[in-house]
Design a protein around this motif. Structure first.
Motif, PDB file in Angstrom:
ATOM      1  N   ASN A 124       0.830  -1.209   0.000  1.00 17.33           N
ATOM      2  CA  ASN A 124       0.000   0.000   0.000  1.00 17.33           C
ATOM      3  C   ASN A 124       0.857   1.250   0.000  1.00 17.33           C
ATOM      4  O   ASN A 124       0.549   2.242  -0.668  1.00 17.33           O
ATOM      5  CB  ASN A 124      -0.938   0.003   1.214  1.00 17.33           C
ATOM      6  CG  ASN A 124      -2.149  -0.899   1.023  1.00 17.33           C
ATOM      7  OD1 ASN A 124      -2.599  -1.103  -0.100  1.00 17.33           O
ATOM      8  ND2 ASN A 124      -2.666  -1.454   2.106  1.00 17.33           N
ATOM      9  N   LYS A 125       1.967   1.227   0.734  1.00 18.99           N
ATOM     10  CA  LYS A 125       2.903   2.354   0.733  1.00 18.99           C
ATOM     11  C   LYS A 125       3.595   2.471  -0.625  1.00 18.99           C
ATOM     12  O   LYS A 125       3.858   3.585  -1.101  1.00 18.99           O
ATOM     13  CB  LYS A 125       3.935   2.193   1.844  1.00 18.99           C
ATOM     14  CG  LYS A 125       3.346   2.191   3.262  1.00 18.99           C
ATOM     15  CD  LYS A 125       2.630   3.495   3.566  1.00 18.99           C
ATOM     16  CE  LYS A 125       2.039   3.460   4.978  1.00 18.99           C
ATOM     17  NZ  LYS A 125       1.275   4.697   5.296  1.00 18.99           N
ATOM     18  N   CYS A 126       3.871   1.329  -1.245  1.00 19.69           N
ATOM     19  CA  CYS A 126       4.460   1.336  -2.586  1.00 19.69           C
ATOM     20  C   CYS A 126       3.516   2.000  -3.585  1.00 19.69           C
ATOM     21  O   CYS A 126       3.954   2.768  -4.462  1.00 19.69           O
ATOM     22  CB  CYS A 126       4.756  -0.089  -3.047  1.00 19.69           C
ATOM     23  SG  CYS A 126       6.089  -0.925  -2.160  1.00 19.69           S
ATOM     24  N   LYS A 127       2.243   1.683  -3.455  1.00 25.85           N
ATOM     25  CA  LYS A 127       1.251   2.233  -4.385  1.00 25.85           C
ATOM     26  C   LYS A 127       1.187   3.753  -4.281  1.00 25.85           C
ATOM     27  O   LYS A 127       1.024   4.452  -5.283  1.00 25.85           O
ATOM     28  CB  LYS A 127      -0.121   1.606  -4.095  1.00 25.85           C
ATOM     29  CG  LYS A 127      -1.184   1.939  -5.115  1.00 25.85           C
ATOM     30  CD  LYS A 127      -2.345   0.956  -5.076  1.00 25.85           C
ATOM     31  CE  LYS A 127      -2.933   0.811  -3.682  1.00 25.85           C
ATOM     32  NZ  LYS A 127      -4.146  -0.048  -3.696  1.00 25.85           N
ATOM     33  N   GLU A 175      -4.992  -8.508  -3.007  1.00 20.64           N
ATOM     34  CA  GLU A 175      -5.443  -7.970  -1.716  1.00 20.64           C
ATOM     35  C   GLU A 175      -4.841  -6.600  -1.445  1.00 20.64           C
ATOM     36  O   GLU A 175      -5.439  -5.763  -0.760  1.00 20.64           O
ATOM     37  CB  GLU A 175      -5.060  -8.936  -0.585  1.00 20.64           C
ATOM     38  CG  GLU A 175      -5.883 -10.219  -0.556  1.00 20.64           C
ATOM     39  CD  GLU A 175      -5.431 -11.157   0.556  1.00 20.64           C
ATOM     40  OE1 GLU A 175      -4.455 -10.818   1.266  1.00 20.64           O
ATOM     41  OE2 GLU A 175      -6.050 -12.222   0.705  1.00 20.64           O
ATOM     42  N   ALA A 176      -3.644  -6.353  -1.992  1.00 22.98           N
ATOM     43  CA  ALA A 176      -2.958  -5.081  -1.774  1.00 22.98           C
ATOM     44  C   ALA A 176      -3.351  -4.028  -2.810  1.00 22.98           C
ATOM     45  O   ALA A 176      -2.803  -2.917  -2.796  1.00 22.98           O
ATOM     46  CB  ALA A 176      -1.453  -5.297  -1.801  1.00 22.98           C
ATOM     47  N   GLY A 177      -4.275  -4.362  -3.707  1.00 21.02           N
ATOM     48  CA  GLY A 177      -4.706  -3.380  -4.697  1.00 21.02           C
ATOM     49  C   GLY A 177      -3.918  -3.390  -5.987  1.00 21.02           C
ATOM     50  O   GLY A 177      -3.872  -2.382  -6.697  1.00 21.02           O
ATOM     51  N   PHE A 178      -3.317  -4.553  -6.317  1.00 22.03           N
ATOM     52  CA  PHE A 178      -2.598  -4.712  -7.575  1.00 22.03           C
ATOM     53  C   PHE A 178      -3.272  -5.840  -8.365  1.00 22.03           C
ATOM     54  O   PHE A 178      -2.824  -6.989  -8.316  1.00 22.03           O
ATOM     55  CB  PHE A 178      -1.124  -5.032  -7.331  1.00 22.03           C
ATOM     56  CG  PHE A 178      -0.337  -3.887  -6.750  1.00 22.03           C
ATOM     57  CD1 PHE A 178       0.392  -3.041  -7.576  1.00 22.03           C
ATOM     58  CD2 PHE A 178      -0.331  -3.655  -5.376  1.00 22.03           C
ATOM     59  CE1 PHE A 178       1.116  -1.981  -7.049  1.00 22.03           C
ATOM     60  CE2 PHE A 178       0.390  -2.603  -4.839  1.00 22.03           C
ATOM     61  CZ  PHE A 178       1.115  -1.758  -5.673  1.00 22.03           C
ATOM     62  N   PRO A 179      -4.361  -5.527  -9.058  1.00 27.37           N
ATOM     63  CA  PRO A 179      -5.143  -6.572  -9.729  1.00 27.37           C
ATOM     64  C   PRO A 179      -4.448  -7.190 -10.930  1.00 27.37           C
ATOM     65  O   PRO A 179      -4.807  -8.276 -11.380  1.00 27.37           O
ATOM     66  CB  PRO A 179      -6.411  -5.832 -10.167  1.00 27.37           C
ATOM     67  CG  PRO A 179      -5.975  -4.405 -10.314  1.00 27.37           C
ATOM     68  CD  PRO A 179      -4.945  -4.187  -9.250  1.00 27.37           C
ATOM     69  N   ARG A 180      -3.423  -6.506 -11.447  1.00 27.92           N
ATOM     70  CA  ARG A 180      -2.737  -6.991 -12.644  1.00 27.92           C
ATOM     71  C   ARG A 180      -1.275  -7.269 -12.315  1.00 27.92           C
ATOM     72  O   ARG A 180      -0.571  -6.398 -11.802  1.00 27.92           O
ATOM     73  CB  ARG A 180      -2.861  -5.955 -13.757  1.00 27.92           C
ATOM     74  CG  ARG A 180      -2.396  -6.430 -15.117  1.00 27.92           C
ATOM     75  CD  ARG A 180      -2.986  -5.551 -16.232  1.00 27.92           C
ATOM     76  NE  ARG A 180      -2.604  -4.162 -16.078  1.00 27.92           N
ATOM     77  CZ  ARG A 180      -1.568  -3.595 -16.687  1.00 27.92           C
ATOM     78  NH1 ARG A 180      -0.775  -4.341 -17.455  1.00 27.92           N
ATOM     79  NH2 ARG A 180      -1.298  -2.318 -16.531  1.00 27.92           N
ATOM     80  N   SER A 181      -0.837  -8.473 -12.609  1.00 28.46           N
ATOM     81  CA  SER A 181       0.560  -8.827 -12.334  1.00 28.46           C
ATOM     82  C   SER A 181       1.066  -9.800 -13.387  1.00 28.46           C
ATOM     83  O   SER A 181       0.279 -10.457 -14.071  1.00 28.46           O
ATOM     84  CB  SER A 181       0.710  -9.424 -10.932  1.00 28.46           C
ATOM     85  OG  SER A 181      -0.054 -10.607 -10.798  1.00 28.46           O
ATOM     86  N   ASN A 182       2.356  -9.876 -13.477  1.00 24.69           N
ATOM     87  CA  ASN A 182       2.992 -10.724 -14.486  1.00 24.69           C
ATOM     88  C   ASN A 182       4.258 -11.322 -13.888  1.00 24.69           C
ATOM     89  O   ASN A 182       5.073 -10.600 -13.316  1.00 24.69           O
ATOM     90  CB  ASN A 182       3.335  -9.886 -15.725  1.00 24.69           C
ATOM     91  CG  ASN A 182       3.937 -10.723 -16.830  1.00 24.69           C
ATOM     92  OD1 ASN A 182       3.576 -11.883 -17.016  1.00 24.69           O
ATOM     93  ND2 ASN A 182       4.861 -10.134 -17.583  1.00 24.69           N
ATOM     94  N   ILE A 183       4.423 -12.626 -13.994  1.00 21.69           N
ATOM     95  CA  ILE A 183       5.613 -13.303 -13.469  1.00 21.69           C
ATOM     96  C   ILE A 183       6.528 -13.687 -14.617  1.00 21.69           C
ATOM     97  O   ILE A 183       6.109 -14.341 -15.572  1.00 21.69           O
ATOM     98  CB  ILE A 183       5.227 -14.537 -12.637  1.00 21.69           C
ATOM     99  CG1 ILE A 183       4.447 -14.108 -11.382  1.00 21.69           C
ATOM    100  CG2 ILE A 183       6.476 -15.329 -12.238  1.00 21.69           C
ATOM    101  CD1 ILE A 183       3.983 -15.255 -10.514  1.00 21.69           C
ATOM    102  N   ILE A 184       7.786 -13.260 -14.513  1.00 13.64           N
ATOM    103  CA  ILE A 184       8.767 -13.501 -15.567  1.00 13.64           C
ATOM    104  C   ILE A 184       9.889 -14.374 -15.003  1.00 13.64           C
ATOM    105  O   ILE A 184      10.535 -14.005 -14.018  1.00 13.64           O
ATOM    106  CB  ILE A 184       9.355 -12.173 -16.081  1.00 13.64           C
ATOM    107  CG1 ILE A 184       8.223 -11.271 -16.593  1.00 13.64           C
ATOM    108  CG2 ILE A 184      10.403 -12.405 -17.162  1.00 13.64           C
ATOM    109  CD1 ILE A 184       8.611  -9.821 -16.721  1.00 13.64           C
ATOM    110  N   THR A 185      10.118 -15.511 -15.608  1.00 15.85           N
ATOM    111  CA  THR A 185      11.202 -16.406 -15.181  1.00 15.85           C
ATOM    112  C   THR A 185      12.526 -15.917 -15.759  1.00 15.85           C
ATOM    113  O   THR A 185      12.616 -15.614 -16.954  1.00 15.85           O
ATOM    114  CB  THR A 185      10.941 -17.841 -15.661  1.00 15.85           C
ATOM    115  OG1 THR A 185       9.702 -18.306 -15.098  1.00 15.85           O
ATOM    116  CG2 THR A 185      12.055 -18.776 -15.215  1.00 15.85           C
ATOM    117  N   VAL A 186      13.535 -15.802 -14.916  1.00 14.68           N
ATOM    118  CA  VAL A 186      14.861 -15.362 -15.349  1.00 14.68           C
ATOM    119  C   VAL A 186      15.893 -16.380 -14.859  1.00 14.68           C
ATOM    120  O   VAL A 186      15.580 -17.274 -14.078  1.00 14.68           O
ATOM    121  CB  VAL A 186      15.193 -13.950 -14.805  1.00 14.68           C
ATOM    122  CG1 VAL A 186      14.206 -12.934 -15.342  1.00 14.68           C
ATOM    123  CG2 VAL A 186      15.211 -13.937 -13.281  1.00 14.68           C
TER     124      VAL A 186
END
Length: 362
Positions: free
Chosen positions: A279-282, A339-350
């Motif tokens: 939430n602080k990040c947002k 839950e933290a208000g980030f409905p969109r996310s993407n996981i990238i394997t490196v």
């Protein structure tokens, strides 16, 4: 079932029973692998071999240890035997039939510490096997019985308070975390590719002494880097070109930037605390175009990749160190971010122990 089948079944059961016993014996003494590895780092054996330019005998290795008033070659031989078995060093018979010669492998090159040998995991080997760090592992069963923090049970305070009160431990901890910056960030930066291109400024939350953000700025000189951590942590941070150090509390306020970056921060905290941090990040990123970039392990409990089993062990390290800290699976990450208000996310394997998780508030 015929007599042949009965005999085969009996033999199979005996083999499985024996294998089971062997597995337990091995697990009982697995700590010996870590201790042998730590000994090699403390004795600078990889550096001694590299400095020579080729494989060395035990006698030559001992001669290269500067602070060895009464060297014990038998002790060294027994440690090296285990490390060779684990492919940390190679062992070959000398062409003239003389002493066995020990050389570097792809593994021991990660233990080099002298100038020009980065990246290195040697400081992490020392930090993770520090007696004060190891003490909390003995309280895991007690945590199962009654909850609470293993580290607090061992030391009477959490790891952050302990570090503040113990400069030597804090130094080892910071060195261990700093050495992961180049190791992990090499994979993150190469694998994330264009992820930093359009960003003008990045704040590294929980960035320690600034090694991580310095790697980002070095690869993307147009970025204004902000290293943000507790005041006593950034007080020990060296100067990096393009990086500003700011002390503070991420639970209170995070400096503003186009993007927030966090490496191995959220795994230190419970879901409830992670939501507070996020939430602080947002609030720290521009509305509508900011993003949070997270470098963390994404657990694959049944995975067979290079780092998948290590992820499970790091999860236990979090259990032993942080109150509520844990590694998370992909569904757990998605749920936490939502839950933290980030409905969109993407996981990238490196090509690293961590993955990259992009999170957007819209």
């Amino acid at each position: 079932m015929g007599s042949g089948e009965t005999y085969a079944a009996t033999q199979t059961e005996e083999t499985l029973t024996l294998q089971g016993q062997a597995d337990i014996w091995k697990l009982i003494y697995t700590y010996g692998d870590s201790m042998a590895l730590k000994s090699a780092v403390e004795l600078r054996i990889p550096d001694i071999i590299r400095r020579h330019g080729g494989p060395l005998s035990l006698t030559q290795i001992l001669a290269g240890i500067s602070d060895a008033p009464s060297p014990d070659i038998t002790c060294l031989a027994r440690i090296m035997r285990v490390l060779v078995r684990n492919k940390i060093f190679s062992a070959q018979e000398a062409s003239d039939g003389g002493d066995t010669l020990y050389g570097l492998t792809h593994s021991s090159r990660w233990l080099l510490t002298e100038s020009g040998s980065e990246p290195s995991l040697a400081p992490l080997v020392v930090m993770e096997n520090h007696p004060l760090r190891m003490a909390s592992w003995h309280y895991l069963s007690q945590c199962v019985r009654e909850g609470g923090s293993a580290f607090v049970k061992a030391h009477g305070r959490d790891v952050w308070e302990f570090g503040l009160e113990n400069p030597e431990f804090n130094k080892r901890f910071n060195e261990g975390m700093a050495c992961t910056a180049k190791t992990v960030m090499s994979g993150v930066i190469s694998g994330y590719k264009d992820g930093f291109d359009s960003i003008g400024s990045v704040v590294d939350v929980g960035g320690g002494t600034g090694q991580t953000i310095s790697e980002i700025v070095k690869s993307y000189p147009h970025i204004k880097g902000i290293n943000f951590d507790l005041p006593h942590v950034v007080a020990a941070a060296p100067k990096y070109e393009g990086v500003t150090h700011i002390g503070g509390d991420m639970f209170q306020e995070i400096p503003h930037a186009d993007a927030v970056f966090m490496k191995w921060v959220l795994h230190d905290w419970s879901d409830e605390d992670c939501v507070k941090i996020l939430n602080k990040c947002k609030k720290a990123i521009p509305e509508g175009r900011g993003k949070v970039i997270i470098a963390e392990i994404v657990l694959k409990p049944e995975g067979q990749g290079f780092f998948d089993y290590t992820g499970l062990l790091v999860d236990l390290a979090m259990l032993a160190t942080c109150n509520g800290g844990r590694e998370r699976t992909e569904p757990e990450w998605k749920k936490l971010l939502q839950e933290a208000g980030f409905p969109r996310s993407n996981i990238i394997t490196v090509n690293a122990l961590t993955s990259v998780i992009e999170a957007y508030p819209i």
